[in-house]
Design an enzyme around this catalytic site. Structure first.
Site, PDB file in Angstrom:
ATOM      1  N   HIS A 128       0.826  -1.217   0.000  1.00 34.44           N
ATOM      2  CA  HIS A 128       0.000   0.000   0.000  1.00 34.44           C
ATOM      3  C   HIS A 128       0.856   1.261   0.000  1.00 34.44           C
ATOM      4  O   HIS A 128       0.384   2.322   0.402  1.00 34.44           O
ATOM      5  CB  HIS A 128      -0.946  -0.003   1.214  1.00 34.44           C
ATOM      6  N   CYS A 136       4.137  14.157  -5.795  1.00 30.64           N
ATOM      7  CA  CYS A 136       3.398  15.192  -6.511  1.00 30.64           C
ATOM      8  C   CYS A 136       2.557  14.526  -7.601  1.00 30.64           C
ATOM      9  O   CYS A 136       3.104  13.883  -8.496  1.00 30.64           O
ATOM     10  CB  CYS A 136       4.353  16.200  -7.153  1.00 30.64           C
ATOM     11  N   CYS A 139       3.656  16.577 -11.296  1.00 31.70           N
ATOM     12  CA  CYS A 139       4.931  16.353 -12.000  1.00 31.70           C
ATOM     13  C   CYS A 139       5.628  15.066 -11.556  1.00 31.70           C
ATOM     14  O   CYS A 139       6.709  14.754 -12.042  1.00 31.70           O
ATOM     15  CB  CYS A 139       5.867  17.544 -11.820  1.00 31.70           C
ATOM     16  N   CYS A 159       6.231  22.731  -8.199  1.00 35.11           N
ATOM     17  CA  CYS A 159       5.370  23.098  -9.332  1.00 35.11           C
ATOM     18  C   CYS A 159       4.046  23.699  -8.876  1.00 35.11           C
ATOM     19  O   CYS A 159       3.237  24.115  -9.695  1.00 35.11           O
ATOM     20  CB  CYS A 159       5.129  21.880 -10.241  1.00 35.11           C
ATOM     21  N   THR A 197      -3.528  -9.618  10.339  1.00 33.28           N
ATOM     22  CA  THR A 197      -4.417  -9.014   9.337  1.00 33.28           C
ATOM     23  C   THR A 197      -5.777  -9.704   9.354  1.00 33.28           C
ATOM     24  O   THR A 197      -5.851 -10.917   9.571  1.00 33.28           O
ATOM     25  CB  THR A 197      -3.799  -9.046   7.922  1.00 33.28           C
ATOM     26  N   ASN A 222      -2.255 -14.454  15.082  1.00 31.88           N
ATOM     27  CA  ASN A 222      -3.292 -13.443  15.347  1.00 31.88           C
ATOM     28  C   ASN A 222      -3.967 -13.841  16.662  1.00 31.88           C
ATOM     29  O   ASN A 222      -4.299 -15.009  16.843  1.00 31.88           O
ATOM     30  CB  ASN A 222      -4.317 -13.427  14.187  1.00 31.88           C
TER      31      ASN A 222
HETATM   32  N1  APR Z   1      -0.640  -9.262  17.126  1.00 30.51           N
HETATM   33  C1  APR Z   1      -1.130  -9.810  15.978  1.00 30.51           C
HETATM   34  N2  APR Z   1      -2.313  -9.464  15.452  1.00 30.51           N
HETATM   35  C2  APR Z   1      -3.043  -8.539  16.107  1.00 30.51           C
HETATM   36  C3  APR Z   1      -2.599  -7.919  17.298  1.00 30.51           C
HETATM   37  C4  APR Z   1      -1.334  -8.324  17.802  1.00 30.51           C
HETATM   38  N3  APR Z   1      -0.831  -7.805  18.934  1.00 30.51           N
HETATM   39  N4  APR Z   1      -3.543  -7.031  17.682  1.00 30.51           N
HETATM   40  C5  APR Z   1      -4.527  -7.095  16.778  1.00 30.51           C
HETATM   41  N5  APR Z   1      -4.240  -7.998  15.811  1.00 30.51           N
HETATM   42  C6  APR Z   1      -5.010  -8.371  14.631  1.00 30.51           C
HETATM   43  C7  APR Z   1      -6.507  -8.213  14.747  1.00 30.51           C
HETATM   44  O1  APR Z   1      -7.096  -9.358  15.393  1.00 30.51           O
HETATM   45  C8  APR Z   1      -6.925  -8.075  13.287  1.00 30.51           C
HETATM   46  O2  APR Z   1      -7.120  -9.361  12.706  1.00 30.51           O
HETATM   47  O3  APR Z   1      -4.632  -7.516  13.575  1.00 30.51           O
HETATM   48  C9  APR Z   1      -5.698  -7.421  12.622  1.00 30.51           C
HETATM   49  C10 APR Z   1      -5.865  -5.956  12.249  1.00 30.51           C
HETATM   50  O4  APR Z   1      -6.855  -5.830  11.279  1.00 30.51           O
HETATM   51  P1  APR Z   1      -7.091  -4.485  10.432  1.00 30.51           P
HETATM   52  O5  APR Z   1      -7.134  -3.310  11.336  1.00 30.51           O
HETATM   53  O6  APR Z   1      -8.259  -4.705   9.555  1.00 30.51           O
HETATM   54  O7  APR Z   1      -5.753  -4.335   9.579  1.00 30.51           O
HETATM   55  P2  APR Z   1      -5.329  -4.933   8.176  1.00 30.51           P
HETATM   56  O8  APR Z   1      -5.902  -6.281   7.954  1.00 30.51           O
HETATM   57  O9  APR Z   1      -3.869  -4.756   8.081  1.00 30.51           O
HETATM   58  O10 APR Z   1      -6.011  -3.895   7.199  1.00 30.51           O
HETATM   59  C11 APR Z   1      -5.682  -3.937   5.844  1.00 30.51           C
HETATM   60  O11 APR Z   1      -6.954  -1.928   5.421  1.00 30.51           O
HETATM   61  O12 APR Z   1      -7.530   0.263   5.981  1.00 30.51           O
HETATM   62  C12 APR Z   1      -6.785  -0.555   5.132  1.00 30.51           C
HETATM   63  O13 APR Z   1      -4.868   0.070   3.947  1.00 30.51           O
HETATM   64  C13 APR Z   1      -5.317  -0.269   5.243  1.00 30.51           C
HETATM   65  O14 APR Z   1      -3.456  -1.777   5.078  1.00 30.51           O
HETATM   66  C14 APR Z   1      -4.712  -1.579   5.689  1.00 30.51           C
HETATM   67  C15 APR Z   1      -5.717  -2.574   5.209  1.00 30.51           C
END
Ligand code: APR
Length: 252
Positions: A128, A136, A139, A159, A197, A222
Site C-alpha cells: 500500500h 506530486c 509532475c 510546481c 491481518t 493473530n
Molecule cells: N498481534 C497480531 N495481530 C493482532 C494484534 C497483535 N498484537 N492485535 C490485533 N491484531 C489483529 C486483529 O485481530 C486483526 O485481525 O490484527 C488485525 C488488524 O486488522 P485491520 O485493522 O483490519 O488491519 P489490516 O488487515 O492490516 O487492514 C488492511 O486496510 O484500511 C486498510 O490500507 C489499510 O493496510 C490496511 C488494510
C-alpha cells in the site's frame, strides 16, 4: 487446522510453526496492522480502531483531491505525528532477523508505518505504499517527508500542486511494481507467515489465498480469528505477534 488453546497445545503449535519455517525453501511473510499494535499503533478496524475515531473519507482520493486543506491536518496527526513516534517492536525485529539469517525470502506488508524498514528488513514489498515519501500527482516528483515543512499545510510541490502521501488512498490502484512483485512472491512461497491481518481488504487479501492454492503452508499469527482462520490457515498461532515471534524464534 490446528488451533492453540491450552498452554501445552500452544507450545506444540509454536514448535510446529518453528519447524515448518526452518524447513521452508521459500518463506514469505505477509503482515497487517496487527503486527504494529504492540508498537502502540491501533489497527484500522474494530472498536478502538483508527476508523472508529477518524472518518476514512480523508483517505478517499476524490475527497482528498477536492478538500486537501481539510484532509491534511488529520493526515498529519495520524500518519506523521502519531505513527512517526512509534518504534519497531520485537515482532518486526524478529522478521528482520529471519531475513538476515537467510530464512525469510520476502516480506509483503500492507502497513505504511515504515516499522519493518526501521527494524532492518530490506526485502520489503510495501503493497500500500509508504508514509516516508510525499508524491506530486502533477509532475510525479517525490520528497522525503522529513525534508518537507509540515507546519504549513497542505504541503506543495515546487510546481505548485498539493503533495500527497505516497501511500494508496481508497479508490487508488496498487502500485504496479508492488502488485507484480507480491504476486510473484505468493506464487513462489512454499510457506507463508500471515501476521496481524483481518484478510478483508482486497486485493491484498488474495495473496495468502493464492499461496495456499498453490500448495503453500499457511501459518497465521493473530490473537483473534481472521477471514483466513478455518479456511486456508494450516497452523494457527493464537497469540499477539511479539509473543508468537519470540516463541517461534526460541523454538528454532
Ligand atoms: N498481534 C497480531 N495481530 C493482532 C494484534 C497483535 N498484537 N492485535 C490485533 N491484531 C489483529 C486483529 O485481530 C486483526 O485481525 O490484527 C488485525 C488488524 O486488522 P485491520 O485493522 O483490519 O488491519 P489490516 O488487515 O492490516 O487492514 C488492511 O486496510 O484500511 C486498510 O490500507 C489499510 O493496510 C490496511 C488494510
Amino acid at each position: 487446522m490446528e488451533s492453540s488453546g491450552a498452554p501445552s497445545e500452544t507450545e506444540a503449535t509454536v514448535a510446529k510453526a518453528a519447524s515448518v519455517i526452518c524447513a521452508a525453501s521459500h518463506l514469505v511473510a505477509f503482515t497487517g496492522a496487527g503486527i504494529s499494535a504492540e508498537s502502540g499503533i491501533p489497527p484500522f478496524r474494530g472498536d478502538n480502531g483508527i476508523w472508529s475515531r477518524y472518518d476514512p473519507k480523508i483517505l478517499d482520493i476524490d475527497y482528498f483531491n477536492t478538500n486537501p486543506a481539510r484532509c491534511w491536518p488529520i493526515i498529519k496527526e495520524i500518519f506523521y505525528d502519531f505513527f512517526g513516534a512509534a518504534k519497531p517492536n520485537r515482532a518486526h525485529l524478529a522478521l528482520a532477523e529471519l531475513e538476515r539469517d537467510g530464512l525469510l525470502s520476502t516480506l509483503i506488508t500492507q502497513n505504511i508505518d515504515d516499522l519493518h524498514y526501521r527494524a532492518g528488513s530490506r526485502e520489503v514489498i510495501e503493497y500500500h505504499g509508504n508514509s516516508r515519501l510525499l508524491a506530486c500527482p502533477s509532475c510525479r516528483k517525490r520528497f522525503e517527508v522529513a525534508k518537507v515543512d509540515l507546519t504549513r499545510l497542505p504541503p506543495r510541490c515546487d510546481c505548485g500542486a498539493v503533495l500527497k502521501p505516497d501511500f494508496v488512498f481508497f479508490g487508488e490502484a496498487i502500485p504496479a511494481n508492488a502488485l507484480a512483485a507480491s504476486e510473484e512472491a505468493a506464487r513462489r512461497a512454499d510457506v507463508m507467515l500471515v501476521i496481524g491481518t483481518t484478510g478483508e481488504v482486497y486485493p491484498a487479501a488474495l495473496l495468502p489465498r493464492e499461496a495456499s492454492r498453490r500448495g503453500a503452508t499457511i501459518i497465521e499469527i493473530n490473537p483473534q480469528e481472521s477471514a483466513y482462520t478455518g479456511d486456508i490457515t494450516d497452523i494457527f498461532v493464537r497469540l499477539p505477534a511479539v509473543t508468537a515471534m519470540e516463541r517461534i524464534l526460541a523454538a528454532q
